[in-house]
Design a protein around this motif. Structure first.
Motif, mmCIF file in Angstrom:
data_model
loop_
_atom_site.group_PDB
_atom_site.id
_atom_site.type_symbol
_atom_site.label_atom_id
_atom_site.label_comp_id
_atom_site.label_asym_id
_atom_site.label_seq_id
_atom_site.Cartn_x
_atom_site.Cartn_y
_atom_site.Cartn_z
ATOM 1 N N ALA A 69 -2.831 13.700 0.100
ATOM 2 C CA ALA A 69 -3.900 12.837 0.613
ATOM 3 C C ALA A 69 -5.106 13.665 1.047
ATOM 4 O O ALA A 69 -6.254 13.300 0.770
ATOM 5 C CB ALA A 69 -3.381 11.996 1.775
ATOM 6 N N GLY B 211 1.022 4.119 -2.842
ATOM 7 C CA GLY B 211 0.803 5.533 -2.525
ATOM 8 C C GLY B 211 1.919 6.412 -3.064
ATOM 9 O O GLY B 211 1.658 7.488 -3.620
ATOM 10 N N TYR C 48 0.834 -1.203 0.000
ATOM 11 C CA TYR C 48 0.000 0.000 0.000
ATOM 12 C C TYR C 48 0.870 1.255 0.000
ATOM 13 O O TYR C 48 0.564 2.237 -0.677
ATOM 14 C CB TYR C 48 -0.933 0.032 1.215
ATOM 15 C CG TYR C 48 -1.857 -1.167 1.323
ATOM 16 C CD1 TYR C 48 -2.395 -1.778 0.199
ATOM 17 C CD2 TYR C 48 -2.182 -1.689 2.564
ATOM 18 C CE1 TYR C 48 -3.225 -2.879 0.309
ATOM 19 C CE2 TYR C 48 -3.025 -2.791 2.680
ATOM 20 C CZ TYR C 48 -3.543 -3.377 1.544
ATOM 21 O OH TYR C 48 -4.368 -4.460 1.654
#
Length: 120
Positions: A77, A23, A19
């Motif tokens: 984000a 990202g 993950y």
């Protein structure tokens, strides 16, 4: 409990690593500011090893550069989450995005300040 939190041990670590890499890839491909910071780090981090500074000073020179990458990832984000909620102009959305931008400004100023203090 979230169904996404079911893994433990090595499987959880492997999933988390995947993950994280996804990202970073998304940030690199989708965020020009992140690519610019990667380039800045590609210049400043090796440069820090060419300077006659103590190990602690070198660690600080590198740490502030990496901190700017972290702040940019968090800023991106926040922006993605805000845009996912709604693309409609809203004062709270603007505030959230502006605060993320301000955090990045502080991180960049910290790079300049730390490098200036150590080198001058």
């Amino acid at each position: 409990m979230s169904p996404f939190k079911g893994q433990t041990g090595l499987k959880r670590i492997l999933n988390a690593t995947g993950y994280s890499l996804a990202g970073m890839r998304a940030a690199f491909l989708g965020e020009a500011a992140f690519r610019q910071l990667v380039l800045l780090n590609a210049v400043l981090v090796p440069l820090s090893f060419m300077l006659h500074v103590s190990r602690v000073e070198r660690a600080l020179l590198i740490a502030v550069c990496l901190l700017a990458l972290i702040v940019e990832l968090l800023n991106s984000a926040v922006e993605a989450a805000i845009d996912r909620i709604s693309l409609e102009l809203h004062p709270l959305s603007k505030n959230a995005k502006d605060m993320g931008s301000a955090a990045q400004f502080v991180a960049l100023a910290m790079i300049a300040l730390v490098w200036a203090v150590i080198l001058l």
